[in-house]
Motif scaffolding. Structure first.
Motif, short mmCIF file in Angstrom:
data_model
loop_
_atom_site.label_atom_id
_atom_site.label_comp_id
_atom_site.label_asym_id
_atom_site.label_seq_id
_atom_site.Cartn_x
_atom_site.Cartn_y
_atom_site.Cartn_z
N ARG A 135 23.34 38.88 14.89
CA ARG A 135 21.93 38.55 15.13
C ARG A 135 21.30 37.87 13.91
O ARG A 135 20.56 36.90 14.05
CB ARG A 135 21.14 39.81 15.50
CG ARG A 135 21.41 40.31 16.91
CD ARG A 135 20.36 41.31 17.34
NE ARG A 135 20.42 42.54 16.57
CZ ARG A 135 21.13 43.61 16.92
NH1 ARG A 135 21.83 43.60 18.04
NH2 ARG A 135 21.13 44.70 16.17
N ILE A 136 21.62 38.35 12.72
CA ILE A 136 21.10 37.73 11.50
C ILE A 136 21.63 36.30 11.38
O ILE A 136 20.88 35.37 11.03
CB ILE A 136 21.51 38.54 10.25
CG1 ILE A 136 20.80 39.90 10.24
CG2 ILE A 136 21.18 37.78 8.97
CD1 ILE A 136 21.35 40.86 9.19
N ALA A 137 22.91 36.11 11.67
CA ALA A 137 23.52 34.78 11.54
C ALA A 137 22.90 33.79 12.52
O ALA A 137 22.77 32.60 12.21
CB ALA A 137 25.02 34.88 11.76
N GLY A 138 22.55 34.27 13.71
CA GLY A 138 21.96 33.39 14.71
C GLY A 138 22.94 32.50 15.43
O GLY A 138 22.56 31.60 16.18
N VAL A 139 24.24 32.72 15.21
CA VAL A 139 25.30 31.96 15.86
C VAL A 139 26.44 32.92 16.20
O VAL A 139 26.55 33.99 15.58
CB VAL A 139 25.85 30.82 14.96
CG1 VAL A 139 24.82 29.73 14.76
CG2 VAL A 139 26.34 31.38 13.62
N PRO A 140 27.31 32.57 17.15
CA PRO A 140 28.48 33.43 17.39
C PRO A 140 29.42 33.38 16.19
O PRO A 140 29.56 32.34 15.53
CB PRO A 140 29.12 32.81 18.63
CG PRO A 140 28.70 31.37 18.60
CD PRO A 140 27.31 31.37 18.02
N ILE A 141 30.04 34.49 15.92
CA ILE A 141 30.92 34.60 14.75
C ILE A 141 32.38 34.58 15.20
O ILE A 141 32.82 35.47 15.95
CB ILE A 141 30.64 35.89 13.96
CG1 ILE A 141 29.19 35.91 13.45
CG2 ILE A 141 31.62 36.04 12.80
CD1 ILE A 141 28.86 34.81 12.46
N ALA A 142 33.11 33.56 14.78
CA ALA A 142 34.55 33.51 15.02
C ALA A 142 35.21 34.45 14.03
O ALA A 142 34.96 34.36 12.82
CB ALA A 142 35.08 32.10 14.83
N ALA A 143 36.02 35.38 14.53
CA ALA A 143 36.59 36.37 13.61
C ALA A 143 37.89 36.94 14.14
O ALA A 143 37.89 37.64 15.15
CB ALA A 143 35.60 37.51 13.38
N PRO A 144 38.99 36.65 13.46
CA PRO A 144 40.23 37.39 13.70
C PRO A 144 40.21 38.66 12.86
O PRO A 144 39.25 38.91 12.11
CB PRO A 144 41.29 36.43 13.22
CG PRO A 144 40.62 35.71 12.07
CD PRO A 144 39.16 35.60 12.46
N SER A 145 41.25 39.46 12.94
CA SER A 145 41.33 40.65 12.10
C SER A 145 41.41 40.24 10.63
O SER A 145 42.00 39.22 10.27
CB SER A 145 42.55 41.49 12.48
OG SER A 145 43.73 40.71 12.40
N ALA A 146 40.79 41.05 9.78
CA ALA A 146 40.67 40.72 8.35
C ALA A 146 41.89 41.22 7.59
O ALA A 146 41.86 42.25 6.91
CB ALA A 146 39.39 41.31 7.77
N ASN A 147 42.98 40.49 7.73
CA ASN A 147 44.21 40.78 7.00
C ASN A 147 44.90 39.45 6.72
O ASN A 147 44.72 38.49 7.45
CB ASN A 147 45.13 41.69 7.82
CG ASN A 147 45.42 41.13 9.20
OD1 ASN A 147 44.56 41.14 10.07
ND2 ASN A 147 46.62 40.60 9.39
N LEU A 148 45.68 39.42 5.66
CA LEU A 148 46.50 38.24 5.42
C LEU A 148 47.49 38.10 6.56
O LEU A 148 48.00 39.10 7.08
CB LEU A 148 47.22 38.34 4.08
CG LEU A 148 46.29 38.37 2.85
CD1 LEU A 148 47.11 38.57 1.58
CD2 LEU A 148 45.45 37.09 2.75
#
Length: 344
Positions: A135-148
């Motif tokens: 909501r703060i970003a105001g855009v959809p967030i593309a996000a895979p899992s946070a691992n190398l």
């Protein structure tokens, strides 16, 4: 090397920090945040350069699609061509929550986010920190899992800090992940909805909502492009040699005992259910009770990461019951073992 800001969830209540979040996303930079499944590494999903930075930070192949996270159910209609009645039923039942649905994308979603595909995977997370961030970003967030890329997914702040301190702008500590497995992914563009990655939302749960069988392609070895993360490339593997052992626990104990003679001078460890921990003479990382698959899911990725922390060279894992959530657990463990399975 970047200076990474590390915040608690409470820090997101600060107006100045919210401004920093919005600026970071607008500039195409990266934020790691918690969800109810695992931690995600996110950026503006409508910005091609931002999506490229996610791939670069993870060392992830660019044809491995990202998941678009939205902050409101109705946002899905802004990014896809069509939502059918069956998708609506699944949204009613499981959103917000750990279910990702694949739709035909519209022009607003760049191919850099979808791995070059005309489809997009979308999820509305339940985690309040994730919702606040979007909501703060105001855009959809593309996000895979946070691992190398290739490593076990992250379910604790220490996991993402170890992998990404100095690589991203902000890391938000949301404590341990509630579920501990990535979301179920289901393709809604096929004639029959098809599960591409199993997770907390099981095939049985989906079929109960839709009132008919769905397909499962999560065990299929894909060729060419894939519509879901977790289908094509090596995932979850510790550095040590991993072997899954399928059969009675007594047979596994005997087998490991014999292997210890071959591996003298090397580090060996076991991953198994709590009930069997006392049977082994080498270090054991218990996942949880065999009667509690939720506990085992919660601990799975931490257990795999502990193998690297302890520099274990040979890892033997007891094959779990594949009923319901156990199916998703074994999906991850089979990949972690590179499909090396010993039947006893």
């Amino acid at each position: 090397m970047k200076t990474t800001l590390c915040w608690s969830a409470f820090d997101l209540l600060n107006r100045e920090n919210q401004t920093k979040v919005k600026e970071t996303i607008e500039e195409g930079n990266l934020i790691i945040f918690p969800t109810e499944t695992v931690y995600g590494i996110g950026a503006n999903g409508l910005n091609p350069e931002a999506s490229k930075r996610i791939y670069q930070a993870k060392g992830r192949p660019s044809d491995n699609p990202l998941i678009l996270h939205i902050g409101d159910r109705n946002d899905v209609y802004r990014y896809v061509r069509f939502v059918n009645l069956e998708a609506e039923k699944l949204m009613d039942a499981f959103w917000p929550g750990p279910l990702t649905m694949v739709f035909e994308k519209n022009e607003s979603v760049p191919f850099e986010t979808t791995g070059g595909l005309n489809t997009v995977a979308i999820r509305f997370p339940k985690n309040e920190i994730a919702q606040t961030l979007i909501r703060i970003a105001g855009v959809p967030i593309a996000a895979p899992s946070a691992n190398l890329s290739g490593k076990p997914s992250s379910t604790l702040f220490e996991h993402v800090y170890d992998d990404f301190n100095g690589r991203v702008d902000i890391i938000i500590d949301g404590g341990p992940s509630e579920i501990g497995l990535e979301s179920t992914v289901i393709d809604m563009t096929s004639d029959i909805p098809t599960i591409l990655r199993p997770g907390f939302v099981t095939k049985k749960m989906i079929e109960m909502v839709l009132k008919h069988p769905v397909l499962d392609a999560s065990d299929t070895k894909p060729t060419g492009k894939v519509k879901s993360p977790g289908m094509k490339y090596t995932h979850y593997k510790p550095k040590g040699d991993v072997l899954l052992i399928r059969g009675p626990i007594e047979a596994m104990v005997n087998y490991v005992h014999e292997q210890l003679k071959r591996h003298q001078g090397h580090t060996v460890a076991i991953i198994c259910e709590t009930e069997y921990k006392h049977l082994f003479t080498v270090p054991v990382r218990a996942l949880g009770s065999k009667e509690n698959p939720l506990e085992m899911a919660h601990n799975l990725f931490s257990a795999l990461r502990d193998m690297d922390k302890d520099q274990v060279e040979y890892i033997y894992i007891h094959y779990l019951n594949k009923d319901e959530l156990g199916y998703a657990l074994m999906n991850r463990l089979e990949k972690a073992a590179g499909y090396q399975i010993m039947d006893l």
